[in-house]
Design an enzyme around this catalytic site. Structure first.
Site, mmCIF file in Angstrom:
data_model
loop_
_atom_site.group_PDB
_atom_site.id
_atom_site.type_symbol
_atom_site.label_atom_id
_atom_site.label_comp_id
_atom_site.label_asym_id
_atom_site.label_seq_id
_atom_site.Cartn_x
_atom_site.Cartn_y
_atom_site.Cartn_z
ATOM 1 C CG ASP A 279 97.199 -85.794 40.979
ATOM 2 O OD1 ASP A 279 96.504 -86.697 41.486
ATOM 3 O OD2 ASP A 279 98.430 -85.723 41.142
ATOM 4 C CB SER A 280 92.448 -89.125 40.064
ATOM 5 O OG SER A 280 91.534 -88.337 40.789
ATOM 6 C CG ASP B 207 95.759 -84.077 44.376
ATOM 7 O OD1 ASP B 207 96.514 -83.982 45.354
ATOM 8 O OD2 ASP B 207 95.427 -85.153 43.856
ATOM 9 C CE LYS C 87 95.226 -85.830 47.576
ATOM 10 N NZ LYS C 87 96.408 -86.385 46.877
ATOM 11 C CD GLU D 3 100.883 -87.827 44.977
ATOM 12 O OE1 GLU D 3 101.952 -88.372 44.627
ATOM 13 O OE2 GLU D 3 99.825 -87.920 44.326
ATOM 14 C CD GLU E 103 96.267 -93.759 46.145
ATOM 15 O OE1 GLU E 103 96.364 -92.526 46.325
ATOM 16 O OE2 GLU E 103 96.012 -94.264 45.034
HETATM 17 O O1 KIV Z 1 93.987 -87.664 42.807
HETATM 18 C C1 KIV Z 1 93.205 -88.253 43.564
HETATM 19 O O2 KIV Z 1 92.049 -88.531 43.217
HETATM 20 C C2 KIV Z 1 93.681 -88.635 44.888
HETATM 21 C C3 KIV Z 1 92.803 -89.469 45.745
HETATM 22 C C4 KIV Z 1 92.598 -90.808 45.155
HETATM 23 C C5 KIV Z 1 93.263 -89.550 47.137
HETATM 24 O O3 KIV Z 1 94.758 -88.269 45.252
#
Ligand code: KIV
Length: 264
Positions: free
Chosen positions: A44-45, A83, A113, A115, A182
């Site tokens: 989600d980055s 994510d 993934k 959180e 992280e």
């Molecule tokens: O969103 C992302 O890129 C991440 C990684 C930095 C682990 O969660």
């Protein structure tokens, strides 16, 4: 990398070989990265490096699915992880099940993934029971940036460290196949890695993790807004791209592009 990476293969790498992971958000980059690393994460980055948002909070299911489908078209060898966006799984296990299912049905990802620690354990269990592999994420979990008050180091005191360790054990018991750590102290990340049997994948968590992940734009020196201490830039592509655009503009202005060979 000859054959496709699978979830059991990632789990089996612990203690044998460091796991390598990068983010990817589009077809072109994913084509270049496929097979170079074990895991490609559609993070989600994307909200930060693709859309220019200050946080990941605005990232939606539709945006996540769009990026996952583009990456899936390119990825044949690396394990593809999606994510889950903010509020796509926090409302409860039923909502999480529906949304996680969309990643598998509509984008053919290999895993998702999400959180958090104790608070998402029931959700993780439900997804895993339904056959959807889950990667956990502890420490600086960016979807909690408002609660943290920024993007600082997490679990820096003894109480925070003990809570993170307990969360890692709970996530393992719930069935995660790997765990992102992280921006936490390196000694704590090593301790967690030695305490659980699933691989840890660090970002800003030191060398004691079972693997490492970086955002591709950081690794390539494409994202210039800020550079966390834990980023190593392996290239400075921002300058290369800007210079290339300047050369092109110059050729257009002075009439050397297009040439007769580049014309019909
Ligand atoms: O969103 C992302 O890129 C991440 C990684 C930095 C682990 O969660």
């Amino acid at each position: 990398m000859e054959t496709a990476v699978t979830v059991p293969k990632i789990a089996a790498l612990k203690g044998e070989q460091k796991i390598t992971a990068l983010t990817a958000y589009d077809f072109c980059f994913a084509s270049l990265l496929d097979g170079a690393v074990d895991i490609l994460l559609v993070g989600d980055s994307a909200a930060n490096v693709f859309s220019g948002e200050a946080t990941t909070l605005s990232f939606t299911m539709e945006e996540a699915l769009y990026h996952c489908r583009a990456v899936r078209r390119a990825v044949r060898r690396s394990l593809l992880v999606a994510d889950m966006p903010f509020l796509s799984y926090q409302v409860g296990p039923e909502q999480a099940l529906q949304n996680a299912g969309r990643f598998f049905k509509e984008a053919q990802v290999d895993a998702v993934k999400l959180e958090g620690g104790a608070v998402v354990v029931e959700t993780v269990r439900r997804l895993v029971q339904a056959g959807m592999p889950v990667m956990g994420h502890l420490g600086l979990t960016p979807q909690s940036v408002r609660a943290f008050g920024g993007f600082g180091l997490q679990a820096a005191d003894e109480k925070g460290a003990e809570r993170l360790l307990a969360d890692a054990v709970l996530l393992q018991q719930a069935g995660v196949f790997s765990l992102v750590l992280e921006k936490i102290p390196a000694a704590l990340a090593r301790r967690v890695s030695e305490s659980i049997s699933v691989p840890t994948i660090g970002i800003g968590a030191g060398p004691g993790c079972d693997g490492q992940i970086l955002v591709i734009h950081d690794l390539l020196g494409l994202f210039e807004q800020f550079k966390p201490k834990f980023v190593r830039r392996y290239a400075e592509l921002a300058a290369v791209i800007h210079q290339t655009a300047l050369r092109y503009a110059q050729d257009v202005r002075n009439g050397t592009f297009p040439s007769p060979e580049e014309s019909y």
